[in-house]
Design a protein around this motif. Sequence first.
Motif, PDB file in Angstrom:
ATOM      1  N   ASP A 201      73.220  18.802 101.643  1.00 46.32           N
ATOM      2  CA  ASP A 201      74.864  19.442 101.636  1.00 46.32           C
ATOM      3  C   ASP A 201      74.746  20.842 100.705  1.00 46.32           C
ATOM      4  OD1 ASP A 201      76.255  17.345 102.836  1.00 46.32           O
ATOM      5  OD2 ASP A 201      76.262  16.183 101.200  1.00 46.32           O
ATOM      6  N   LYS A 202      73.208  21.138 101.211  1.00 42.49           N
ATOM      7  CA  LYS A 202      73.309  22.718 100.143  1.00 42.49           C
ATOM      8  C   LYS A 202      73.365  23.140  99.044  1.00 42.49           C
ATOM      9  CE  LYS A 202      73.561  24.842 105.175  1.00 42.49           C
ATOM     10  NZ  LYS A 202      73.656  23.638 106.049  1.00 42.49           N
ATOM     11  N   GLY A 203      73.385  21.988  98.136  1.00 45.29           N
ATOM     12  CA  GLY A 203      73.516  22.163  96.402  1.00 45.29           C
ATOM     13  C   GLY A 203      72.802  22.306  95.930  1.00 45.29           C
ATOM     14  N   LEU A 204      71.247  22.636  96.429  1.00 44.62           N
ATOM     15  CA  LEU A 204      70.424  23.091  95.286  1.00 44.62           C
ATOM     16  C   LEU A 204      69.288  24.755  96.170  1.00 44.62           C
ATOM     17  CD1 LEU A 204      69.005  19.707  95.174  1.00 44.62           C
ATOM     18  CD2 LEU A 204      69.582  20.994  93.506  1.00 44.62           C
ATOM     19  N   PRO A 205      68.956  24.950  94.664  1.00 45.99           N
ATOM     20  CA  PRO A 205      68.149  25.768  95.499  1.00 45.99           C
ATOM     21  C   PRO A 205      66.643  25.630  96.582  1.00 45.99           C
ATOM     22  CG  PRO A 205      68.849  26.080  92.892  1.00 45.99           C
ATOM     23  CD  PRO A 205      68.665  24.903  93.343  1.00 45.99           C
ATOM     24  N   PHE A 206      67.010  26.496  97.379  1.00 44.67           N
ATOM     25  CA  PHE A 206      65.843  26.177  98.560  1.00 44.67           C
ATOM     26  C   PHE A 206      66.060  24.772  98.809  1.00 44.67           C
ATOM     27  CE2 PHE A 206      63.207  28.015  94.797  1.00 44.67           C
ATOM     28  CZ  PHE A 206      62.810  28.707  94.984  1.00 44.67           C
ATOM     29  N   SER A 207      67.445  24.456  99.803  1.00 48.17           N
ATOM     30  CA  SER A 207      67.720  23.730  99.657  1.00 48.17           C
ATOM     31  C   SER A 207      67.731  22.644 101.831  1.00 48.17           C
ATOM     32  CB  SER A 207      69.469  23.777 100.121  1.00 48.17           C
ATOM     33  OG  SER A 207      69.894  23.372  98.818  1.00 48.17           O
ATOM     34  N   SER A 208      67.137  24.010 101.963  1.00 47.04           N
ATOM     35  CA  SER A 208      66.801  23.640 103.425  1.00 47.04           C
ATOM     36  C   SER A 208      65.450  23.186 103.364  1.00 47.04           C
ATOM     37  CB  SER A 208      66.597  25.031 103.992  1.00 47.04           C
ATOM     38  OG  SER A 208      65.737  26.505 103.634  1.00 47.04           O
ATOM     39  N   ILE A 209      64.453  23.203 102.305  1.00 55.06           N
ATOM     40  CA  ILE A 209      63.329  22.537 101.954  1.00 55.06           C
ATOM     41  C   ILE A 209      63.553  21.375 101.412  1.00 55.06           C
ATOM     42  CG2 ILE A 209      61.204  23.599 101.144  1.00 55.06           C
ATOM     43  CD1 ILE A 209      60.882  26.100 101.221  1.00 55.06           C
ATOM     44  N   LEU A 210      64.575  21.255 100.803  1.00 61.99           N
ATOM     45  CA  LEU A 210      64.198  19.974 100.323  1.00 61.99           C
ATOM     46  C   LEU A 210      64.966  19.286 100.933  1.00 61.99           C
ATOM     47  CD1 LEU A 210      65.304  20.932  96.471  1.00 61.99           C
ATOM     48  CD2 LEU A 210      62.558  20.195  97.443  1.00 61.99           C
ATOM     49  N   ALA A 211      65.565  19.626 102.049  1.00 61.74           N
ATOM     50  CA  ALA A 211      66.189  18.497 102.785  1.00 61.74           C
ATOM     51  C   ALA A 211      65.614  18.663 104.306  1.00 61.74           C
ATOM     52  CB  ALA A 211      67.515  19.080 102.693  1.00 61.74           C
ATOM     53  N   HIS A 212      64.382  18.525 104.220  1.00 66.73           N
ATOM     54  CA  HIS A 212      63.686  18.386 105.291  1.00 66.73           C
ATOM     55  C   HIS A 212      63.010  17.066 105.020  1.00 66.73           C
ATOM     56  CE1 HIS A 212      61.365  19.471 109.012  1.00 66.73           C
ATOM     57  NE2 HIS A 212      60.445  19.013 108.372  1.00 66.73           N
ATOM     58  N   VAL A 213      62.815  16.342 106.236  1.00 68.33           N
ATOM     59  CA  VAL A 213      62.462  15.381 106.621  1.00 68.33           C
ATOM     60  C   VAL A 213      61.228  15.120 107.906  1.00 68.33           C
ATOM     61  CG1 VAL A 213      62.625  12.801 107.423  1.00 68.33           C
ATOM     62  CG2 VAL A 213      64.583  13.518 105.863  1.00 68.33           C
ATOM     63  N   TYR A 214      59.810  14.863 107.374  1.00 69.73           N
ATOM     64  CA  TYR A 214      58.992  15.027 108.491  1.00 69.73           C
ATOM     65  C   TYR A 214      59.073  13.923 109.202  1.00 69.73           C
ATOM     66  CZ  TYR A 214      57.005  18.799 105.504  1.00 69.73           C
ATOM     67  OH  TYR A 214      57.270  19.954 104.865  1.00 69.73           O
ATOM     68  N   HIS A 215      58.903  14.577 110.740  1.00 68.00           N
ATOM     69  CA  HIS A 215      58.805  13.560 111.668  1.00 68.00           C
ATOM     70  C   HIS A 215      58.090  12.704 111.374  1.00 68.00           C
ATOM     71  CE1 HIS A 215      61.649  14.984 115.074  1.00 68.00           C
ATOM     72  NE2 HIS A 215      62.618  15.411 113.345  1.00 68.00           N
ATOM     73  N   GLY A 216      57.692  11.028 111.663  1.00 66.51           N
ATOM     74  CA  GLY A 216      56.389  10.202 111.562  1.00 66.51           C
ATOM     75  C   GLY A 216      56.569   9.483 109.947  1.00 66.51           C
ATOM     76  N   TRP A 217      57.136  10.453 109.192  1.00 64.37           N
ATOM     77  CA  TRP A 217      56.903   9.936 107.740  1.00 64.37           C
ATOM     78  C   TRP A 217      57.963   9.033 107.763  1.00 64.37           C
ATOM     79  CZ3 TRP A 217      52.778   9.725 103.806  1.00 64.37           C
ATOM     80  CH2 TRP A 217      52.207  10.878 104.778  1.00 64.37           C
ATOM     81  N   ASP A 218      59.438   9.855 108.571  1.00 63.36           N
ATOM     82  CA  ASP A 218      60.646   9.299 107.947  1.00 63.36           C
ATOM     83  C   ASP A 218      61.209   8.992 106.082  1.00 63.36           C
ATOM     84  OD1 ASP A 218      60.645   9.220 110.627  1.00 63.36           O
ATOM     85  OD2 ASP A 218      59.981   7.170 111.094  1.00 63.36           O
ATOM     86  N   ILE A 219      60.476   9.850 105.593  1.00 65.72           N
ATOM     87  CA  ILE A 219      61.109  10.091 104.551  1.00 65.72           C
ATOM     88  C   ILE A 219      61.691  10.890 103.682  1.00 65.72           C
ATOM     89  CG2 ILE A 219      59.987   7.284 103.771  1.00 65.72           C
ATOM     90  CD1 ILE A 219      57.553   9.386 102.607  1.00 65.72           C
ATOM     91  N   PRO A 220      61.835  12.120 102.821  1.00 71.99           N
ATOM     92  CA  PRO A 220      62.357  12.808 101.891  1.00 71.99           C
ATOM     93  C   PRO A 220      61.034  13.488 100.832  1.00 71.99           C
ATOM     94  CG  PRO A 220      63.449  11.632 100.351  1.00 71.99           C
ATOM     95  CD  PRO A 220      62.695  10.629 101.523  1.00 71.99           C
TER      96      PRO A 220
END
Length: 506
Positions: free
Chosen positions: A351-370
């Motif tokens: 929800d874009k509440g933190l610095p570097f939100s786009s990086i922290l919110a990314h979920v890698y395919h195959g891992w399916d965890i943050p």
Amino acid sequence: MTGTHISVNSIGTAYDQRDMRVMGKLQELRRNFRFISILGFACTLMSTWEIVLASTAFALENGGSAGLIWTFVIVVVGYSFVFGSLAEMASMAPTSGGQYHWVSEFAPRRFQRLMSYMTGWLCVWGWLSGIAGVCFFTAQLIEALIILNHPTFVPQPYHATLLIIAVAAFSIFFNTFLAKKLPLVEAILLLIHIAGFFAILIPLWTLAPRANAKDVFTTFNNGGGWNSEGTSALVGILTAVISLTGSDSAAHMSEETKDAGVVLPRSIMWSIVVNGSLGFIMLVTFCFTLGDLDSILQTPTYSPLVQVFFNTTNSYAGSNVMTAIIIITLIASAISTIATCSRQLWAFARDKGLPFSSILAHVYHGWDIPLNAIFMSFIVTAILSLINLGSTVAIQAVASLSASMLLTSYMVSISTLLLRRYTGPNLPTRRWSLGRWGAVVNIVALCFLSVFWIFSFFPPTAVVTTTTMNWNSLMFAIIVVVALVYYLLKARHEYVGPVMLVKRDS
């Protein structure tokens, strides 16, 4: 709504899919937790009987055996109302965002965005400091065990720092490479949590001398020099509060839980039954087998727990095994705490509440965890552990910082829920409800929380110096100020309040 990489078997039930559509979120994580595994997750995270034993020194100094027992009873009763309130909100909106999402939905429209944003920051830092806190308790027990076996060992500040980092790193392994098996791991850890309880309880019952019941239940200690024994006991209530804080942990795993709308509230309520019962039985047993309080508090191991184990067994091997059981269960708590913290970080970044939100919110395919959020949790924990190099007192305050921040988030979310009950519109539909008693439960929960919150900032002694100061208040204020500044400078232009995406009418 689901990400294309999530299999049909991992998106949950029709209720789960409906809840995600209503909240306007994509299903990016696998739903592989069920009732037993999520109950194990919540119980092992709180590790009530383990943490209350590991942190007894503070409560024995402020309250004694009677204070320790009766404040624990008060906290269990109070938290029952808190758990009930959180469980109902988790059924209304089963989202990894937890409290900040609930505040966004229930707060008055004028204040929704700022209140939700601040609650998100409190939750993020509450869980980040929670990781450091449980790792610090583990490090203290390991050092105490070393001192018991090698009396000439003198612990240095960097020893605890390295142990905190090591415990956190080990927990990261479970949260990454064993992520797909985490539900199975949590179910196994629940069994260890319960089996370990009996492995400690039975030797204490059979080997340790017993104190007089009247002395155990009526003898208070005012080692902090407060104006009364009652005040001293309330200062020591922090031990019980810390051991039962974290009921929202299951909610932050909601997007990985099947049939979350009903499984989450049930697991939250059962966690207070299981951990409250185990904690009370263990605490009473420990107080009956404590022995002379002054000698226990002056133990060269700096851990009353380890000293009681040694006095009970008169065996280094027996003491080592009993303490090792608690160390293992505390590491299990660290595993669950990192999982919770990473999901909270991920959801808030989404929800874009933190610095570097786009990086922290990314979920890698195959891992399916943050993954990025998991590694950030470790990095912050390592940084917080460095505080111990300058001040052991300050790192100890980190544990109470976690409690005070999470308590604040509970108070804010329950307050907005209560306000919504009286001012409308009607509360969202839910599959687990408090019914007509909802408002009463919320009010009683807030009354208890206000007491717990106030005493979470108290120092251990009435005479405050740099070594007895509870630095929690300073750290709390700094985090709140930083959050407000970041909101005014940047986040108010980027933060997406969850209520903006909710589509309950449709």
